[in-house]
Design a protein around this motif. Structure first.
Motif, PDB file in Angstrom:
ATOM      1  N   THR A  21       0.766  -1.326   0.000  1.00  0.00           N
ATOM      2  CA  THR A  21       0.101  -0.028  -0.003  1.00  0.00           C
ATOM      3  C   THR A  21       0.872   1.469   0.030  1.00  0.00           C
ATOM      4  N   GLY A  22       0.527   2.402  -0.523  1.00  0.00           N
ATOM      5  CA  GLY A  22       1.268   3.702  -0.654  1.00  0.00           C
ATOM      6  C   GLY A  22       2.277   3.424  -1.437  1.00  0.00           C
ATOM      7  N   ALA A  23       2.351   2.697  -2.711  1.00  0.00           N
ATOM      8  CA  ALA A  23       3.200   2.270  -3.272  1.00  0.00           C
ATOM      9  C   ALA A  23       3.469   3.246  -4.719  1.00  0.00           C
ATOM     10  N   GLY A  26       8.045   7.296  -3.190  1.00  0.00           N
ATOM     11  CA  GLY A  26       8.750   7.248  -1.621  1.00  0.00           C
ATOM     12  C   GLY A  26       9.228   6.048  -1.268  1.00  0.00           C
ATOM     13  N   ILE A  27       8.825   5.595  -0.198  1.00  0.00           N
ATOM     14  CA  ILE A  27       9.316   4.145   0.549  1.00  0.00           C
ATOM     15  C   ILE A  27       8.460   2.873  -0.065  1.00  0.00           C
ATOM     16  N   GLY A  28       7.283   3.197  -0.293  1.00  0.00           N
ATOM     17  CA  GLY A  28       6.453   2.094  -0.834  1.00  0.00           C
ATOM     18  C   GLY A  28       6.988   1.875  -2.193  1.00  0.00           C
ATOM     19  N   THR A  45      -0.946  -0.343  -4.662  1.00  0.00           N
ATOM     20  CA  THR A  45      -2.008   0.374  -4.474  1.00  0.00           C
ATOM     21  C   THR A  45      -1.589   2.016  -3.805  1.00  0.00           C
ATOM     22  N   ALA A  46      -2.410   2.822  -4.119  1.00  0.00           N
ATOM     23  CA  ALA A  46      -2.365   4.280  -3.772  1.00  0.00           C
ATOM     24  C   ALA A  46      -3.559   4.916  -4.302  1.00  0.00           C
ATOM     25  N   ARG A  47      -3.513   6.262  -4.430  1.00  0.00           N
ATOM     26  CA  ARG A  47      -5.009   6.954  -4.899  1.00  0.00           C
ATOM     27  C   ARG A  47      -4.464   7.303  -6.251  1.00  0.00           C
ATOM     28  N   ILE A  73      -7.048   4.204   0.890  1.00  0.00           N
ATOM     29  CA  ILE A  73      -6.871   3.062   1.899  1.00  0.00           C
ATOM     30  C   ILE A  73      -7.675   3.247   3.223  1.00  0.00           C
ATOM     31  N   THR A  74      -8.314   4.537   3.315  1.00  0.00           N
ATOM     32  CA  THR A  74      -8.830   4.695   4.642  1.00  0.00           C
ATOM     33  C   THR A  74     -10.608   4.294   4.549  1.00  0.00           C
ATOM     34  N   ASP A  75     -10.877   3.911   3.266  1.00  0.00           N
ATOM     35  CA  ASP A  75     -12.201   3.292   2.740  1.00  0.00           C
ATOM     36  C   ASP A  75     -11.989   1.723   3.021  1.00  0.00           C
ATOM     37  N   ILE A 150       4.530  -0.926   8.198  1.00  0.00           N
ATOM     38  CA  ILE A 150       5.594   0.243   8.342  1.00  0.00           C
ATOM     39  C   ILE A 150       5.150   1.497   9.429  1.00  0.00           C
ATOM     40  N   SER A 151       5.751   1.316  10.519  1.00  0.00           N
ATOM     41  CA  SER A 151       5.364   2.336  11.558  1.00  0.00           C
ATOM     42  C   SER A 151       6.205   3.326  11.362  1.00  0.00           C
ATOM     43  N   SER A 152       6.957   3.885  12.550  1.00  0.00           N
ATOM     44  CA  SER A 152       7.712   5.020  12.676  1.00  0.00           C
ATOM     45  C   SER A 152       8.784   4.919  13.886  1.00  0.00           C
ATOM     46  N   ALA A 194      10.079   0.099  11.653  1.00  0.00           N
ATOM     47  CA  ALA A 194      10.034   1.811  12.307  1.00  0.00           C
ATOM     48  C   ALA A 194      11.061   2.482  11.686  1.00  0.00           C
ATOM     49  N   PRO A 195      10.873   3.154  10.380  1.00  0.00           N
ATOM     50  CA  PRO A 195      11.953   4.051   9.838  1.00  0.00           C
ATOM     51  C   PRO A 195      12.128   5.174  10.731  1.00  0.00           C
ATOM     52  N   GLY A 196      13.749   5.520  10.743  1.00  0.00           N
ATOM     53  CA  GLY A 196      13.921   7.017  11.240  1.00  0.00           C
ATOM     54  C   GLY A 196      13.843   8.136  10.137  1.00  0.00           C
ATOM     55  N   PRO A 197      14.316   9.305  10.086  1.00  0.00           N
ATOM     56  CA  PRO A 197      14.228  10.126   9.130  1.00  0.00           C
ATOM     57  C   PRO A 197      14.703   9.698   7.697  1.00  0.00           C
TER      58      PRO A 197
HETATM   59  P1  NDP Z   1       5.038   9.580   1.151  1.00  0.00           P
HETATM   60  O1  NDP Z   1       4.098  10.634   1.294  1.00  0.00           O
HETATM   61  O2  NDP Z   1       6.048   9.626  -0.063  1.00  0.00           O
HETATM   62  O3  NDP Z   1       4.010   8.249   0.436  1.00  0.00           O
HETATM   63  C1  NDP Z   1       3.121   7.919   1.012  1.00  0.00           C
HETATM   64  C2  NDP Z   1       2.373   6.988   0.171  1.00  0.00           C
HETATM   65  O4  NDP Z   1       0.981   6.568   0.845  1.00  0.00           O
HETATM   66  C3  NDP Z   1       1.941   7.561  -1.415  1.00  0.00           C
HETATM   67  O5  NDP Z   1       2.206   6.347  -2.131  1.00  0.00           O
HETATM   68  C4  NDP Z   1       0.759   7.820  -1.266  1.00  0.00           C
HETATM   69  O6  NDP Z   1       0.004   7.727  -2.573  1.00  0.00           O
HETATM   70  C5  NDP Z   1      -0.120   7.086  -0.338  1.00  0.00           C
HETATM   71  N1  NDP Z   1      -1.300   7.267   0.462  1.00  0.00           N
HETATM   72  C6  NDP Z   1      -1.438   8.595   1.214  1.00  0.00           C
HETATM   73  N2  NDP Z   1      -2.833   8.690   1.894  1.00  0.00           N
HETATM   74  C7  NDP Z   1      -3.260   7.549   1.179  1.00  0.00           C
HETATM   75  C8  NDP Z   1      -4.809   7.249   1.043  1.00  0.00           C
HETATM   76  N3  NDP Z   1      -5.510   7.958   1.882  1.00  0.00           N
HETATM   77  N4  NDP Z   1      -5.100   6.054   0.388  1.00  0.00           N
HETATM   78  C9  NDP Z   1      -4.216   5.415  -0.185  1.00  0.00           C
HETATM   79  N5  NDP Z   1      -2.985   5.712  -0.310  1.00  0.00           N
HETATM   80  C10 NDP Z   1      -2.458   6.891   0.524  1.00  0.00           C
HETATM   81  O7  NDP Z   1       5.405   8.968   2.477  1.00  0.00           O
HETATM   82  P2  NDP Z   1       6.878   8.280   2.788  1.00  0.00           P
HETATM   83  O8  NDP Z   1       7.235   7.363   1.559  1.00  0.00           O
HETATM   84  O9  NDP Z   1       7.710   9.098   3.453  1.00  0.00           O
HETATM   85  O10 NDP Z   1       6.251   7.297   3.829  1.00  0.00           O
HETATM   86  C11 NDP Z   1       5.926   5.888   3.915  1.00  0.00           C
HETATM   87  C12 NDP Z   1       5.599   5.307   5.069  1.00  0.00           C
HETATM   88  O11 NDP Z   1       6.823   5.423   5.976  1.00  0.00           O
HETATM   89  C13 NDP Z   1       4.463   5.789   5.851  1.00  0.00           C
HETATM   90  O12 NDP Z   1       3.696   4.904   6.586  1.00  0.00           O
HETATM   91  C14 NDP Z   1       5.305   6.842   6.812  1.00  0.00           C
HETATM   92  O13 NDP Z   1       4.500   6.976   8.064  1.00  0.00           O
HETATM   93  C15 NDP Z   1       6.267   5.919   7.243  1.00  0.00           C
HETATM   94  N6  NDP Z   1       7.649   6.818   7.519  1.00  0.00           N
HETATM   95  C16 NDP Z   1       8.270   7.650   6.871  1.00  0.00           C
HETATM   96  C17 NDP Z   1       9.297   8.402   7.246  1.00  0.00           C
HETATM   97  C18 NDP Z   1      10.211   9.350   6.521  1.00  0.00           C
HETATM   98  O14 NDP Z   1      10.949   9.980   6.916  1.00  0.00           O
HETATM   99  N7  NDP Z   1       9.862   9.411   5.345  1.00  0.00           N
HETATM  100  C19 NDP Z   1       9.668   8.109   8.910  1.00  0.00           C
HETATM  101  C20 NDP Z   1       8.758   7.072   9.440  1.00  0.00           C
HETATM  102  C21 NDP Z   1       7.833   6.184   8.993  1.00  0.00           C
HETATM  103  P3  NDP Z   1      -1.152   8.907  -3.106  1.00  0.00           P
HETATM  104  O15 NDP Z   1      -1.158  10.010  -2.651  1.00  0.00           O
HETATM  105  O16 NDP Z   1      -1.241   8.647  -4.657  1.00  0.00           O
HETATM  106  O17 NDP Z   1      -2.512   8.197  -2.645  1.00  0.00           O
END
Ligand code: NDP
Length: 262
Positions: A21-23, A26-28, A45-47, A73-75, A150-152, A194-197
């Motif tokens: 999810t959230g792919a 970024g990290i996903g 998946t993501a929006r 993903i909140t649905d 994925i926590s933090s 649990a990622p750091g920054p």
């Molecule tokens: P990004 O904002 O770069 O990516 C977030 C992803 O989640 C995107 O693919 C976004 O896609 C998706 N997303 C956000 N909201 C929704 C939604 N309502 N429904 C579906 N998809 C959604 O974040 P990061 O890559 O930085 O973070 C990824 C994870 O790592 C998160 O859980 C974050 O809390 C965690 N984390 C990150 C840290 C950091 O320093 N970056 C540190 C610690 C934890 P779209 O907008 O297209 O929906």
């Protein structure tokens, strides 16, 4: 005891089907590509459909199957449809990675300045979606599979001006531990990373930072290993936890943060 070359095969994911999810960025995105490089077929998946299709194409160019399922993903109804769709299109589901998280409101706010909807949104995205994801995963996945959340590091430290996010991530750590015991009889392992920054887009917005600020930020944030993280640092930890090499690990939160703070 397995010999070294066979032991290395335990880090491979050939024949597995993963969902991240959230792919879309970024990290996903790095987790999804890493899982594919290790041999898995990967649903994403993501929006944002366009960004998601681009990631699915990259997975296919690694020679693996992919399906992109856009949605929010909140649905929780969407989360159930997502689980079914991945099984229909890719034949099974073995690795569920709940990575989507963060906030649509990157401005840091004190608790006194938060309204109910801002609190609810952060908890819905960062905690409730992890619960609905795990519930859907447990419904469709066979035994001997795995869930990774994925926590933090914010979940285990005070996080002034970021309290709802930190509270949600603390909830993810707790949920991971509870789920690991509930699902252990089915040999479904449940762990968290649990990622750091990690300076992804959302991180740069939160700290109002540019590339030039990164070395200073690593110092300000007192990272013992002297640099901020990279998305692949997190992806590597997920690959390990997803693989048979981690077969005897469940219920853990693995901090990937450049070292503990005093
Ligand atoms: P990004 O904002 O770069 O990516 C977030 C992803 O989640 C995107 O693919 C976004 O896609 C998706 N997303 C956000 N909201 C929704 C939604 N309502 N429904 C579906 N998809 C959604 O974040 P990061 O890559 O930085 O973070 C990824 C994870 O790592 C998160 O859980 C974050 O809390 C965690 N984390 C990150 C840290 C950091 O320093 N970056 C540190 C610690 C934890 P779209 O907008 O297209 O929906």
């Amino acid at each position: 005891m397995s010999e070294p070359p066979e032991q290395l095969n335990q880090f491979r994911l050939d024949g597995q089907v993963a969902l991240v999810t959230g792919a879309s960025r970024g990290i996903g995105e790095h987790i999804a590509l890493g899982l594919a490089a290790a041999g898995a077929d990967v649903a994403v998946t993501a929006r944002s459909n366009e960004a998601l299709q681009a990631v699915a194409s990259k997975i296919r160019s690694l020679g693996k199957r992919s399906v992109a399922v856009p949605g929010d993903i909140t649905d929780s109804a969407f989360v159930n449809r997502l689980a079914d769709r991945v099984c229909e299109e890719l034949g099974s589901l073995n690795i569920w990675v709940s990575n989507a998280g963060g906030t649509d409101d990157p401005a840091p706010r004190a608790v006194a300045d938060l309204d109910d909807s801002q609190w609810d949104h952060q908890l819905d995205l960062n905690l409730r979606a992890v619960f609905t994801g795990a519930r859907a995963a447990a419904r469709v996945m066979p035994d001997n599979t795995t869930i990774i959340n994925i926590s933090s590091v914010a979940g285990s430290r005070p996080s002034p001006r970021n309290a709802p996010y930190a509270a949600a991530k603390a909830g993810v750590d707790s949920l991971t531990a509870s789920l690991s015991l509930e699902l252990a009889p089915r040999r479904i392992r449940v762990n968290a990373v649990a990622p750091g920054p990690i300076p992804t887009e959302v991180f740069m917005e939160f700290f109002d930072a540019t590339e030039d600020d990164l070395p200073r930020l690593a110092e300000d944030l007192q990272v013992p290993l002297g640099r901020l993280g990279r998305p692949e640092d997190i992806a590597n930890a997920v690959l390990f936890l997803a693989s048979p090499a981690a077969a005897w690990i469940t219920g853990q939160v693995l901090a990937v943060d450049g070292g503990p703070r005093r």
